[in-house]
Design a protein around this motif. Structure first.
Motif, PDB file in Angstrom:
ATOM      1  N   SER A  35     -25.894 -44.032  22.512  1.00 46.86           N
ATOM      2  CA  SER A  35     -25.136 -44.188  21.264  1.00 46.86           C
ATOM      3  C   SER A  35     -24.224 -42.998  21.042  1.00 46.86           C
ATOM      4  N   TRP A  36     -23.279 -43.207  20.147  1.00 50.51           N
ATOM      5  CA  TRP A  36     -22.449 -42.133  19.617  1.00 50.51           C
ATOM      6  C   TRP A  36     -22.659 -42.082  18.102  1.00 50.51           C
ATOM      7  N   TYR A  37     -22.911 -40.893  17.612  1.00 52.02           N
ATOM      8  CA  TYR A  37     -22.973 -40.614  16.181  1.00 52.02           C
ATOM      9  C   TYR A  37     -21.850 -39.626  15.860  1.00 52.02           C
ATOM     10  N   ARG A  38     -21.560 -39.533  14.572  1.00 54.12           N
ATOM     11  CA  ARG A  38     -20.592 -38.510  14.152  1.00 54.12           C
ATOM     12  C   ARG A  38     -21.013 -37.921  12.813  1.00 54.12           C
ATOM     13  N   GLN A  39     -20.587 -36.685  12.599  1.00 58.09           N
ATOM     14  CA  GLN A  39     -20.882 -36.001  11.344  1.00 58.09           C
ATOM     15  C   GLN A  39     -19.599 -35.404  10.801  1.00 58.09           C
ATOM     16  N   PRO A  40     -19.000 -36.068   9.793  1.00 57.43           N
ATOM     17  CA  PRO A  40     -17.792 -35.513   9.179  1.00 57.43           C
ATOM     18  C   PRO A  40     -18.132 -34.252   8.394  1.00 57.43           C
ATOM     19  N   PRO A  41     -17.162 -33.419   8.106  1.00 53.68           N
ATOM     20  CA  PRO A  41     -17.420 -32.188   7.357  1.00 53.68           C
ATOM     21  C   PRO A  41     -18.069 -32.493   6.011  1.00 53.68           C
ATOM     22  N   GLY A  42     -19.196 -31.844   5.729  1.00 49.64           N
ATOM     23  CA  GLY A  42     -19.868 -31.991   4.445  1.00 49.64           C
ATOM     24  C   GLY A  42     -20.590 -33.302   4.249  1.00 49.64           C
ATOM     25  N   LYS A  43     -20.698 -34.106   5.304  1.00 54.05           N
ATOM     26  CA  LYS A  43     -21.351 -35.420   5.166  1.00 54.05           C
ATOM     27  C   LYS A  43     -22.503 -35.547   6.149  1.00 54.05           C
ATOM     28  N   GLN A  44     -23.270 -36.630   5.989  1.00 53.10           N
ATOM     29  CA  GLN A  44     -24.407 -36.861   6.864  1.00 53.10           C
ATOM     30  C   GLN A  44     -23.962 -37.470   8.187  1.00 53.10           C
ATOM     31  N   ARG A  45     -24.793 -37.290   9.184  1.00 52.37           N
ATOM     32  CA  ARG A  45     -24.525 -37.891  10.477  1.00 52.37           C
ATOM     33  C   ARG A  45     -24.670 -39.406  10.372  1.00 52.37           C
ATOM     34  N   GLU A  46     -23.775 -40.138  11.040  1.00 53.72           N
ATOM     35  CA  GLU A  46     -23.779 -41.596  10.961  1.00 53.72           C
ATOM     36  C   GLU A  46     -23.573 -42.208  12.337  1.00 53.72           C
ATOM     37  N   LEU A  47     -24.121 -43.393  12.515  1.00 58.51           N
ATOM     38  CA  LEU A  47     -23.958 -44.119  13.765  1.00 58.51           C
ATOM     39  C   LEU A  47     -22.538 -44.646  13.867  1.00 58.51           C
TER      40      LEU A  47
END
Length: 116
Positions: A35-47
């Motif tokens: 999988s790939w997840y991402r974490q935008p600045p100041g936000k939670q990690r998301e799928l």
């Protein structure tokens, strides 16, 4: 043990494309879902997207139609082709591997920045 090495992040203008790669080594026979997840600045990690060994895929609604996840022929590499990038896609992107009955693994993360 599974080791993950990510590459392909960078800075791109809105509307542009990037391709992320994640190569797994070690006990790759135990890999189930990649999988790939991402974490935008100041936000939670998301799928962002996931792919099974059989090729089944799942995408976040926000990236459907723009991103494509795929696995290499040897099944130990996962790619994320990102097209029509938007500033809100800016985040640290992480590769994630789920194994059969064992621990899960995270990559070190790669920065993707989309300028407007």
């Amino acid at each position: 043990q599974v080791q993950l090495v990510e590459s392909g992040g960078g800075l791109v203008q809105a509307g542009g494309s990037l391709r992320l790669s994640c190569a797994a080594s070690g006990s790759i026979f135990s890999i189930n879902v990649m999988s790939w997840y991402r974490q935008p600045p100041g936000k939670q990690r998301e799928l962002v997207a996931a792919i099974t060994g059989g090729g089944g895929t799942n995408y976040a609604d926000s990236v459907k139609g723009r991103f494509t996840i795929s696995r290499g022929n040897t099944k130990n590499t996962v790619y994320l082709q990102m097209n029509s990038l938007k500033p809100e896609d800016t985040a640290v992107y992480y590769c994630y591997v789920k194994t059969w009955g064992g621990p899960d693994y995270w990559g070190q993360g790669t920065q993707v920045t989309v300028s407007s």
